[in-house]
Motif scaffolding. Structure first.
Motif, PDB file in Angstrom:
ATOM      1  N   ILE A  35      -5.123   3.589  -2.345  1.00 37.44           N
ATOM      2  CA  ILE A  35      -6.100   4.919  -2.775  1.00 37.44           C
ATOM      3  C   ILE A  35      -5.354   5.643  -3.727  1.00 37.44           C
ATOM      4  O   ILE A  35      -5.920   6.116  -4.733  1.00 37.44           O
ATOM      5  CB  ILE A  35      -6.842   5.437  -1.708  1.00 37.44           C
ATOM      6  CG1 ILE A  35      -7.714   4.285  -1.039  1.00 37.44           C
ATOM      7  CG2 ILE A  35      -7.479   6.881  -2.158  1.00 37.44           C
ATOM      8  CD1 ILE A  35      -8.457   4.775   0.169  1.00 37.44           C
ATOM      9  N   PRO A  36      -3.913   6.182  -3.366  1.00 41.37           N
ATOM     10  CA  PRO A  36      -3.290   7.055  -4.377  1.00 41.37           C
ATOM     11  C   PRO A  36      -2.905   6.318  -5.700  1.00 41.37           C
ATOM     12  O   PRO A  36      -3.162   6.902  -6.695  1.00 41.37           O
ATOM     13  CB  PRO A  36      -1.963   7.244  -3.577  1.00 41.37           C
ATOM     14  CG  PRO A  36      -2.440   7.301  -2.072  1.00 41.37           C
ATOM     15  CD  PRO A  36      -3.387   5.918  -1.919  1.00 41.37           C
ATOM     16  N   VAL A  37      -2.873   5.089  -5.653  1.00 44.48           N
ATOM     17  CA  VAL A  37      -2.600   4.259  -6.767  1.00 44.48           C
ATOM     18  C   VAL A  37      -3.860   4.276  -7.600  1.00 44.48           C
ATOM     19  O   VAL A  37      -3.851   4.382  -8.825  1.00 44.48           O
ATOM     20  CB  VAL A  37      -2.193   2.793  -6.377  1.00 44.48           C
ATOM     21  CG1 VAL A  37      -1.984   1.887  -7.792  1.00 44.48           C
ATOM     22  CG2 VAL A  37      -0.710   2.833  -5.525  1.00 44.48           C
ATOM     23  N   ILE A  38      -4.919   4.166  -7.109  1.00 42.64           N
ATOM     24  CA  ILE A  38      -6.037   4.155  -7.528  1.00 42.64           C
ATOM     25  C   ILE A  38      -6.412   5.178  -8.484  1.00 42.64           C
ATOM     26  O   ILE A  38      -6.889   5.593  -9.474  1.00 42.64           O
ATOM     27  CB  ILE A  38      -7.356   3.531  -6.686  1.00 42.64           C
ATOM     28  CG1 ILE A  38      -7.071   2.181  -6.290  1.00 42.64           C
ATOM     29  CG2 ILE A  38      -8.677   3.816  -7.581  1.00 42.64           C
ATOM     30  CD1 ILE A  38      -7.924   1.628  -5.366  1.00 42.64           C
ATOM     31  N   CYS A  39      -6.329   6.569  -7.783  1.00 42.65           N
ATOM     32  CA  CYS A  39      -6.567   7.940  -8.085  1.00 42.65           C
ATOM     33  C   CYS A  39      -5.589   8.096  -9.203  1.00 42.65           C
ATOM     34  O   CYS A  39      -5.890   8.961 -10.080  1.00 42.65           O
ATOM     35  CB  CYS A  39      -6.265   8.830  -6.880  1.00 42.65           C
ATOM     36  SG  CYS A  39      -7.720   8.897  -5.859  1.00 42.65           S
ATOM     37  N   GLY A  40      -4.286   7.758  -9.047  1.00 41.62           N
ATOM     38  CA  GLY A  40      -3.256   7.807 -10.290  1.00 41.62           C
ATOM     39  C   GLY A  40      -3.794   7.134 -11.457  1.00 41.62           C
ATOM     40  O   GLY A  40      -3.604   7.881 -12.445  1.00 41.62           O
ATOM     41  N   TYR A  41      -4.263   6.172 -11.268  1.00 41.31           N
ATOM     42  CA  TYR A  41      -4.573   5.137 -12.643  1.00 41.31           C
ATOM     43  C   TYR A  41      -5.734   5.753 -12.899  1.00 41.31           C
ATOM     44  O   TYR A  41      -5.971   5.788 -14.129  1.00 41.31           O
ATOM     45  CB  TYR A  41      -4.886   3.874 -11.960  1.00 41.31           C
ATOM     46  CG  TYR A  41      -5.476   2.737 -13.196  1.00 41.31           C
ATOM     47  CD1 TYR A  41      -4.300   2.364 -14.028  1.00 41.31           C
ATOM     48  CD2 TYR A  41      -6.835   2.461 -13.357  1.00 41.31           C
ATOM     49  CE1 TYR A  41      -4.731   1.631 -15.254  1.00 41.31           C
ATOM     50  CE2 TYR A  41      -7.099   1.625 -14.455  1.00 41.31           C
ATOM     51  CZ  TYR A  41      -6.287   1.271 -15.287  1.00 41.31           C
ATOM     52  OH  TYR A  41      -6.562   0.494 -16.178  1.00 41.31           O
ATOM     53  N   ALA A  76      -5.514  14.789  -6.185  1.00 39.60           N
ATOM     54  CA  ALA A  76      -6.745  14.327  -5.728  1.00 39.60           C
ATOM     55  C   ALA A  76      -6.571  13.929  -4.081  1.00 39.60           C
ATOM     56  O   ALA A  76      -7.089  14.319  -2.983  1.00 39.60           O
ATOM     57  CB  ALA A  76      -7.559  13.276  -6.209  1.00 39.60           C
ATOM     58  N   THR A  77      -5.462  12.981  -3.911  1.00 37.85           N
ATOM     59  CA  THR A  77      -5.071  12.412  -2.908  1.00 37.85           C
ATOM     60  C   THR A  77      -4.421  13.819  -2.019  1.00 37.85           C
ATOM     61  O   THR A  77      -4.786  13.763  -0.640  1.00 37.85           O
ATOM     62  CB  THR A  77      -3.986  11.465  -2.963  1.00 37.85           C
ATOM     63  OG1 THR A  77      -4.588  10.467  -3.892  1.00 37.85           O
ATOM     64  CG2 THR A  77      -3.429  10.804  -1.544  1.00 37.85           C
ATOM     65  N   GLY A  78      -3.656  14.725  -2.488  1.00 37.67           N
ATOM     66  CA  GLY A  78      -3.277  15.638  -1.783  1.00 37.67           C
ATOM     67  C   GLY A  78      -4.352  16.582  -1.332  1.00 37.67           C
ATOM     68  O   GLY A  78      -4.099  17.052  -0.098  1.00 37.67           O
TER      69      GLY A  78
END
Length: 91
Positions: A35-41, A76-78
């Motif tokens: 999920i953090p990778v998706i949010c970063g992308y 967003a993850t944070g």
């Protein structure tokens, strides 16, 4: 009257990435670690889009737009983790 909405565009990227992260989690087939990778992308893509579509975007070149977008997406993850931790302490 010229109003600077640069910071609002960064907040918008964070909100959109957060919603994509929630949607990914609710899909059930996406591992939590991704999920953090998706949010970063998502943030990166939106950052570059913001560079070309928003005149007050805080970055003026592609590399900085990618960086602003990725950081906004990861924020967003944070935000989600802060919410999760506060929910635990209020129980």
């Amino acid at each position: 009257m010229n109003m600077d909405f640069g910071i609002a565009s960064v907040a918008a990227i964070t909100v959109i990435a957060y919603l994509v992260g929630i949607a990914s989690k609710s899909a059930g087939s996406v591992k939590d670690e991704l999920i953090p990778v998706i949010c970063g992308y998502v943030g990166a893509v939106l950052g570059v889009a913001g560079l070309y579509l928003m005149p007050d975007f805080p970055a003026k070149d592609v590399i900085n737009a990618l960086a602003v977008g990725i950081v906004s997406g990861l924020a967003a993850t944070g935000v989600n983790q802060i919410y999760q931790q506060l929910s635990k302490t209020n129980q």
